[in-house]
Design a protein around this motif. Structure first.
Motif, PDB file in Angstrom:
ATOM      1  N   LYS A 207       0.928  -1.305   0.047  1.00 42.48           N
ATOM      2  CA  LYS A 207       0.048   0.064  -0.078  1.00 42.48           C
ATOM      3  C   LYS A 207       1.058   1.338   0.038  1.00 42.48           C
ATOM      4  O   LYS A 207       0.485   2.268  -0.633  1.00 42.48           O
ATOM      5  N   MET A 208       1.952   1.206   0.719  1.00 45.77           N
ATOM      6  CA  MET A 208       2.909   2.100   0.853  1.00 45.77           C
ATOM      7  C   MET A 208       3.503   2.530  -0.735  1.00 45.77           C
ATOM      8  O   MET A 208       3.433   3.773  -1.127  1.00 45.77           O
ATOM      9  N   LEU A 209       3.961   1.779  -1.340  1.00 44.69           N
ATOM     10  CA  LEU A 209       4.607   1.597  -2.581  1.00 44.69           C
ATOM     11  C   LEU A 209       3.402   2.254  -3.577  1.00 44.69           C
ATOM     12  O   LEU A 209       3.778   3.106  -4.489  1.00 44.69           O
ATOM     13  N   ALA A 210       2.225   1.598  -3.359  1.00 42.55           N
ATOM     14  CA  ALA A 210       1.159   2.038  -4.312  1.00 42.55           C
ATOM     15  C   ALA A 210       0.877   3.594  -4.452  1.00 42.55           C
ATOM     16  O   ALA A 210       0.806   4.475  -5.290  1.00 42.55           O
ATOM     17  N   LEU A 211       0.781   4.056  -3.009  1.00 41.04           N
ATOM     18  CA  LEU A 211       0.626   5.455  -2.724  1.00 41.04           C
ATOM     19  C   LEU A 211       1.561   6.303  -3.482  1.00 41.04           C
ATOM     20  O   LEU A 211       1.313   7.285  -4.150  1.00 41.04           O
ATOM     21  N   ALA A 212       2.898   5.812  -3.532  1.00 41.10           N
ATOM     22  CA  ALA A 212       4.145   6.587  -3.925  1.00 41.10           C
ATOM     23  C   ALA A 212       3.812   6.575  -5.686  1.00 41.10           C
ATOM     24  O   ALA A 212       4.011   7.647  -6.185  1.00 41.10           O
ATOM     25  N   ASP A 213       3.590   5.544  -6.179  1.00 43.82           N
ATOM     26  CA  ASP A 213       3.514   5.410  -7.626  1.00 43.82           C
ATOM     27  C   ASP A 213       2.427   6.040  -8.032  1.00 43.82           C
ATOM     28  O   ASP A 213       2.418   6.748  -9.262  1.00 43.82           O
ATOM     29  N   ALA A 214       1.381   6.146  -7.420  1.00 40.02           N
ATOM     30  CA  ALA A 214       0.103   6.918  -7.643  1.00 40.02           C
ATOM     31  C   ALA A 214       0.461   8.326  -7.874  1.00 40.02           C
ATOM     32  O   ALA A 214       0.041   8.699  -9.029  1.00 40.02           O
ATOM     33  N   ALA A 215       0.987   8.738  -6.755  1.00 37.28           N
ATOM     34  CA  ALA A 215       1.456  10.422  -6.985  1.00 37.28           C
ATOM     35  C   ALA A 215       2.584  10.694  -8.157  1.00 37.28           C
ATOM     36  O   ALA A 215       2.598  11.662  -8.886  1.00 37.28           O
ATOM     37  N   ALA A 216       3.361   9.405  -8.341  1.00 38.71           N
ATOM     38  CA  ALA A 216       4.605   9.698  -9.438  1.00 38.71           C
ATOM     39  C   ALA A 216       3.718   9.878 -10.978  1.00 38.71           C
ATOM     40  O   ALA A 216       4.099  10.657 -11.655  1.00 38.71           O
ATOM     41  N   ARG A 217       2.595   8.690 -10.891  1.00 34.94           N
ATOM     42  CA  ARG A 217       1.805   8.952 -12.270  1.00 34.94           C
ATOM     43  C   ARG A 217       1.054  10.274 -12.353  1.00 34.94           C
ATOM     44  O   ARG A 217       1.034  10.604 -13.653  1.00 34.94           O
ATOM     45  N   GLU A 218       0.589  10.827 -11.198  1.00 39.03           N
ATOM     46  CA  GLU A 218      -0.284  12.225 -11.471  1.00 39.03           C
ATOM     47  C   GLU A 218       0.952  13.137 -12.006  1.00 39.03           C
ATOM     48  O   GLU A 218       0.521  14.031 -12.460  1.00 39.03           O
ATOM     49  N   ALA A 219       2.083  12.994 -11.293  1.00 33.57           N
ATOM     50  CA  ALA A 219       3.102  14.128 -11.490  1.00 33.57           C
ATOM     51  C   ALA A 219       3.429  14.147 -13.079  1.00 33.57           C
ATOM     52  O   ALA A 219       3.627  15.123 -13.707  1.00 33.57           O
ATOM     53  N   SER A 220       3.646  12.890 -13.545  1.00 32.84           N
ATOM     54  CA  SER A 220       4.053  12.590 -15.130  1.00 32.84           C
ATOM     55  C   SER A 220       3.455  11.270 -15.432  1.00 32.84           C
ATOM     56  O   SER A 220       4.141  10.146 -14.829  1.00 32.84           O
ATOM     57  N   PRO A 221       2.627  10.876 -16.281  1.00 30.93           N
ATOM     58  CA  PRO A 221       2.321   9.786 -16.562  1.00 30.93           C
ATOM     59  C   PRO A 221       3.313   8.722 -17.045  1.00 30.93           C
ATOM     60  O   PRO A 221       2.894   7.443 -16.503  1.00 30.93           O
ATOM     61  N   GLY A 222       4.361   9.006 -17.514  1.00 33.56           N
ATOM     62  CA  GLY A 222       5.370   7.754 -17.714  1.00 33.56           C
ATOM     63  C   GLY A 222       6.357   7.823 -16.745  1.00 33.56           C
ATOM     64  O   GLY A 222       7.367   6.799 -16.809  1.00 33.56           O
ATOM     65  N   LYS A 223       6.182   8.380 -15.548  1.00 36.29           N
ATOM     66  CA  LYS A 223       7.269   8.355 -14.336  1.00 36.29           C
ATOM     67  C   LYS A 223       7.238   6.876 -13.700  1.00 36.29           C
ATOM     68  O   LYS A 223       6.123   6.441 -13.552  1.00 36.29           O
ATOM     69  N   ARG A 224       8.545   6.484 -13.476  1.00 36.33           N
ATOM     70  CA  ARG A 224       8.536   5.289 -12.878  1.00 36.33           C
ATOM     71  C   ARG A 224       9.569   5.365 -11.637  1.00 36.33           C
ATOM     72  O   ARG A 224      10.680   5.965 -11.948  1.00 36.33           O
ATOM     73  N   LEU A 225       9.335   5.210 -10.475  1.00 38.53           N
ATOM     74  CA  LEU A 225      10.031   5.443  -9.240  1.00 38.53           C
ATOM     75  C   LEU A 225      11.033   4.179  -9.162  1.00 38.53           C
ATOM     76  O   LEU A 225      10.450   3.024  -9.206  1.00 38.53           O
ATOM     77  N   ARG A 226      12.270   4.456  -8.937  1.00 39.99           N
ATOM     78  CA  ARG A 226      13.133   3.232  -8.842  1.00 39.99           C
ATOM     79  C   ARG A 226      13.013   3.062  -7.242  1.00 39.99           C
ATOM     80  O   ARG A 226      12.872   3.713  -6.356  1.00 39.99           O
TER      81      ARG A 226
END
Length: 358
Positions: A207-226
């Protein structure tokens, strides 16, 4: 279960490895590079060998990637950070430097500094450093919290007088919802700190990772967090020492369980009594040192946040955790804390553990 295909690194924890001199840490980093580890991460704590000095010494002697896991902004003046990281980059021969940032642990940091607005502090520090290390001129007024905390001249500007020689990546080590959202919007990646094991076992990590990933996609649709995972390990052929070694770190790290709102069921899952954690919290509130608080840490608490024991014991435990890390999309696992004897631990991990994980 998925097989982990990413990198393995090591985290050197200066307050647990306090018996090692700076020359020793350089020697151990050289051993790690020779054994095939991809990166050395160094933690940050007041009273122990300075993080930036340790990184500089290793960079000057060992051809290995370096990172902070994590740097506590409150412990460092931000202008000095910019100058220091740029200078360290001149020793890295173009290797990327990873800058992980977080508020500091709940047991130790508040004893030394006023921890105000931690999410904003981490965000502004990362944004400021990213820009100035890229060679930009930056107005202090754009970073109001940094201006206030460090008494920067709101009419002033900053530009490095020399060029940084390495690329930099920025990671957040925060675990709370606001920190994870900020991470997705601002950072290149996320560091799951030494809380990975209890967060995974209580069902929180995904759930924690999903929250960060969702915010990354909102900031930039193609963004992937390492994604970087600190996996707490204490390995030694002496089992008693392997169990004893983590107690100093566990004494303060478990306070995050209360901050994350762990329930009675969560504590039962981990095999730990909440009263034990509250007792440790009271120790630090009363001004106890890590060494003093560690006397109240039991083996049950160690087991709740560490893989610990002899090599044959830890392999099966690590296999399950790195399988879960692979399914969650982690790119890099840093074996963290290591054990009572770093030289022994590095060799055991490289020679007996890592080959069994592939």
């Amino acid at each position: 279960m998925a097989q982990f295909q990413g990198e393995f690194g090591l985290q050197f924890v200066t307050h647990l490895a306090n018996h090692y001199t700076l020359r020793d840490l350089v020697r151990l980093a050289r051993l790690a590079e020779q054994k095939g580890f991809a990166q050395i991460w160094v933690n940050d704590n007041v009273r122990y060998r300075g993080q930036l000095q340790v990184l500089t010494a290793i960079a000057a002697a060992v051809p290995i990637r370096l990172g902070t896991a994590v740097l506590v902004p409150y412990f460092h003046q931000v202008l000095d950070l910019a100058d220091s990281f740029a200078a360290i980059s001149e020793l890295c021969d173009g290797r990327e430097i990873s800058i992980g940032l977080a508020r500091g642990d709940l047991g130790q940091a508040p004893q030394h500094v006023e921890v105000i607005r931690p999410v904003a502090m981490v965000r502004e520090t990362a944004q400021f450093l990213r820009r100035v290390l890229a060679g930009e001129e930056v107005a202090y007024a754009e970073y109001p919290l940094l201006c206030d905390y460090y008494r920067l001249n709101p009419k002033g500007k900053f530009r490095l007088a020399f060029k940084a020689r390495s690329p930099f990546s920025f990671y957040s080590g925060g675990n709370g919802p606001q920190a994870l959202t900020m991470c997705g919007r601002t950072m290149d990646g996320v560091i799951s700190s030494g809380t990975f094991i209890p967060m995974l076992r209580t069902g929180r990590q995904a759930k924690m990772l999903a929250l960060a990933d969702a915010a990354a996609r909102e900031a930039s649709p193609g963004k992937r967090l390492r994604k970087i995972c600190e996996l707490n390990v204490s390995i030694s052929r002496d089992r008693a020492q392997a169990i004893e070694f983590p107690k100093r770190q566990a004494a303060h790290s478990v306070l995050q369980w209360e901050a994350r709102g762990f329930t009675k069921e969560d504590y039962n899952t981990l095999g730990v009594k909440r009263e034990q954690v509250l007792r440790l919290k009271e120790c630090f509130t009363s001004g106890a040192t890590v060494e003093e608080a560690a006397s109240f840490v039991t083996e049950d608490i160690v087991r709740a946040c560490y893989v610990a024991g002899r090599p044959d014991e830890v392999v099966e435990q690590i296999l399950s955790f790195i399988g879960a890390a692979a399914e969650l999309g982690y790119d890099h696992i840093a074996f963290a804390k290591l054990g009572p004897n770093y030289e022994e631990a590095i060799s055991l991990l490289a020679d007996e553990v890592v080959p069994a994980l592939r």
